[in-house]
Scaffold this motif. Structure first.
Motif, short mmCIF file in Angstrom:
data_model
loop_
_atom_site.label_atom_id
_atom_site.label_comp_id
_atom_site.label_asym_id
_atom_site.label_seq_id
_atom_site.Cartn_x
_atom_site.Cartn_y
_atom_site.Cartn_z
N ASP A 213 0.83 -1.21 0.00
CA ASP A 213 0.00 0.00 0.00
C ASP A 213 0.86 1.26 0.00
N LYS A 214 1.83 1.31 0.92
CA LYS A 214 2.59 2.54 1.11
C LYS A 214 3.62 2.78 0.00
N ILE A 215 4.08 1.73 -0.65
CA ILE A 215 4.96 1.92 -1.80
C ILE A 215 4.27 2.81 -2.83
N VAL A 216 2.95 2.67 -2.93
CA VAL A 216 2.18 3.48 -3.88
C VAL A 216 1.91 4.87 -3.33
N THR A 217 1.34 4.93 -2.14
CA THR A 217 0.77 6.19 -1.65
C THR A 217 1.69 7.00 -0.75
N ASP A 218 2.58 6.35 -0.02
CA ASP A 218 3.40 7.07 0.96
C ASP A 218 4.72 6.35 1.20
N PRO A 219 5.58 6.28 0.17
CA PRO A 219 6.83 5.52 0.34
C PRO A 219 7.72 6.10 1.43
N GLU A 220 7.63 7.40 1.68
CA GLU A 220 8.48 7.99 2.70
C GLU A 220 8.15 7.46 4.09
N ALA A 221 6.92 6.99 4.29
CA ALA A 221 6.58 6.39 5.58
C ALA A 221 7.42 5.15 5.83
N LEU A 222 7.71 4.39 4.77
CA LEU A 222 8.53 3.19 4.92
C LEU A 222 9.99 3.54 5.18
N THR A 223 10.43 4.71 4.75
CA THR A 223 11.83 5.10 4.97
C THR A 223 12.09 5.45 6.43
N ARG A 224 11.04 5.57 7.22
CA ARG A 224 11.24 5.90 8.64
C ARG A 224 11.61 4.68 9.47
N TYR A 225 11.46 3.50 8.90
CA TYR A 225 11.93 2.30 9.57
C TYR A 225 13.45 2.25 9.52
N SER A 226 14.06 1.71 10.54
CA SER A 226 15.48 1.39 10.51
C SER A 226 15.64 -0.04 10.00
N ASN A 227 16.85 -0.43 9.66
CA ASN A 227 17.08 -1.83 9.28
C ASN A 227 16.80 -2.76 10.44
N GLU A 228 17.09 -2.31 11.66
CA GLU A 228 16.80 -3.12 12.84
C GLU A 228 15.29 -3.32 12.98
N ASP A 229 14.51 -2.28 12.67
CA ASP A 229 13.05 -2.41 12.68
C ASP A 229 12.61 -3.47 11.67
N LEU A 230 13.18 -3.41 10.46
CA LEU A 230 12.78 -4.35 9.41
C LEU A 230 13.12 -5.79 9.79
N VAL A 231 14.28 -5.98 10.40
CA VAL A 231 14.65 -7.34 10.84
C VAL A 231 13.64 -7.86 11.85
N GLU A 232 13.22 -7.01 12.79
CA GLU A 232 12.27 -7.42 13.81
C GLU A 232 10.88 -7.66 13.22
N ILE A 233 10.43 -6.76 12.34
CA ILE A 233 9.06 -6.82 11.83
C ILE A 233 8.93 -7.82 10.68
N ALA A 234 9.96 -7.89 9.83
CA ALA A 234 9.84 -8.65 8.57
C ALA A 234 10.82 -9.79 8.44
N GLY A 235 11.61 -10.07 9.47
CA GLY A 235 12.59 -11.14 9.40
C GLY A 235 13.96 -10.64 8.97
N ALA A 236 14.96 -11.48 9.18
CA ALA A 236 16.35 -11.07 8.93
C ALA A 236 16.58 -10.64 7.50
N GLN A 237 15.88 -11.28 6.55
CA GLN A 237 16.05 -10.91 5.15
C GLN A 237 14.98 -9.91 4.68
N GLY A 238 14.16 -9.44 5.60
CA GLY A 238 13.16 -8.44 5.25
C GLY A 238 13.75 -7.11 4.84
N VAL A 239 15.04 -6.92 5.11
CA VAL A 239 15.70 -5.68 4.69
C VAL A 239 15.77 -5.57 3.16
N GLU A 240 15.44 -6.65 2.45
CA GLU A 240 15.40 -6.55 0.99
C GLU A 240 14.30 -5.61 0.52
N LEU A 241 13.44 -5.16 1.41
CA LEU A 241 12.51 -4.09 1.08
C LEU A 241 13.26 -2.86 0.56
#
Length: 279
Positions: A213-241
């Motif tokens: 959803d946010k890739i389309v409408t609000d990509p900057e919202a996703l940039t507020r995550y840190s890589n550590e956040d992505l590992v916790e929320i999406a798994g160790a390889q979730g940083v491929e976002l």
């Protein structure tokens, strides 16, 4: 000027190459996954872009842990697949694009990015699987490719915000390039997955849908995550976002989503697919 016509977010799971190699696309396990690529292939056939910029990560093939650049960009006339196994039959080399690549490199350095420049580079499934998905039968040699490699394996890794900014800088560089070339941008990998450790097999499809959803409408919202956040929320390889964010950054104008798909699990991964058209 050259024009980016759209962006595609896609999985690059190595098992996809095996499935295509063995003709398994129509089997129950793979059918939903591969059917999602039909409309994307039709769009590519209709638009017929001459150049593809592909954001991917090297999985230890060309850039191992002892030498891991944050960002690397290819400027070679050709790239050979030298993957790390999986039993895939030899596939044709990828056709490189050098003129636009060098223009992008110069513009990046001028605007405070310092990528590793590769005039020779082997590539792995991170790049070849998406191309094989877009152009079945390994018919990707017709399109010229600029590989942009982002470190998603070894800490420290570039932040989501930095990857998005890289995409924006590349988008501006393409827009300043003379000619009338049509360019498509691919962000590969992800979405949520963890392949090892105590959380092996972890997926977070709720977060994956949020990303789509946010890739389309609000990509900057996703940039507020840190890589550590992505590992916790999406798994160790979730940083491929981060590769998807770089793709989205290239689309400088208003975008329209034409298609999306999420199939999970596919090879212990939430396999996302998204087609964005740049207005």
């Amino acid at each position: 000027m050259a024009k980016i016509i759209g962006g595609i977010g896609t999985s690059h799971i190595p098992a996809i190459g095996i499935a295509m190699d063995k003709g398994l696309e129509g089997t129950p396990y793979w059918k939903d996954f591969f059917s999602g690529y039909v409309p994307v292939r039709k769009w590519l056939h209709s638009e017929n872009p001459e150049i593809a910029i592909v954001f991917y990560n090297d999985h230890g093939l060309e850039m191992f842990l002892d030498k891991k650049p944050t960002f690397a960009i290819g400027a070679a006339p050709q790239y050979h697949n030298a993957d790390e196994g999986w039993g895939i039959k030899p596939i044709p080399p990828v056709t490189g694009e050098t003129e636009l690549s060098w223009h992008i490199i110069n513009e990046l350095v001028e605007h405070d990015f310092d990528p590793l420049v590769c005039q020779e580079m082997n590539v792995d499934h991170g790049l070849t699987v998406p191309l094989s998905l877009m152009y079945p039968g390994h018919n990707y040699q017709q399109i010229k490719v600029i590989p942009v490699c982002i470190n998603c394996e070894r800490h420290p890794m570039p932040k989501p915000s930095r990857c998005y900014a890289l995409g924006q800088a590349i988008g501006r560089a393409v827009a300043s390039f003379g000619g009338d070339q049509k360019v498509v941008v691919l962000g590969t990998g992800g979405l949520s997955h963890q392949l090892d450790g105590e959380r092996a097999g972890f997926l977070n499809t709720e977060f994956d849908y949020e990303c789509l959803d946010k890739i389309v409408t609000d990509p900057e919202a996703l940039t507020r995550y840190s890589n550590e956040d992505l590992v916790e929320i999406a798994g160790a390889q979730g940083v491929e976002l981060n590769m998807w964010l770089a793709m989205r950054g290239c689309l400088l104008g208003e975008v329209c989503e034409q298609f999306r798909s999420l199939v999970a699990p596919i090879s212990n991964t939430a396999a996302g697919l998204q087609l964005l058209v740049n207005r």
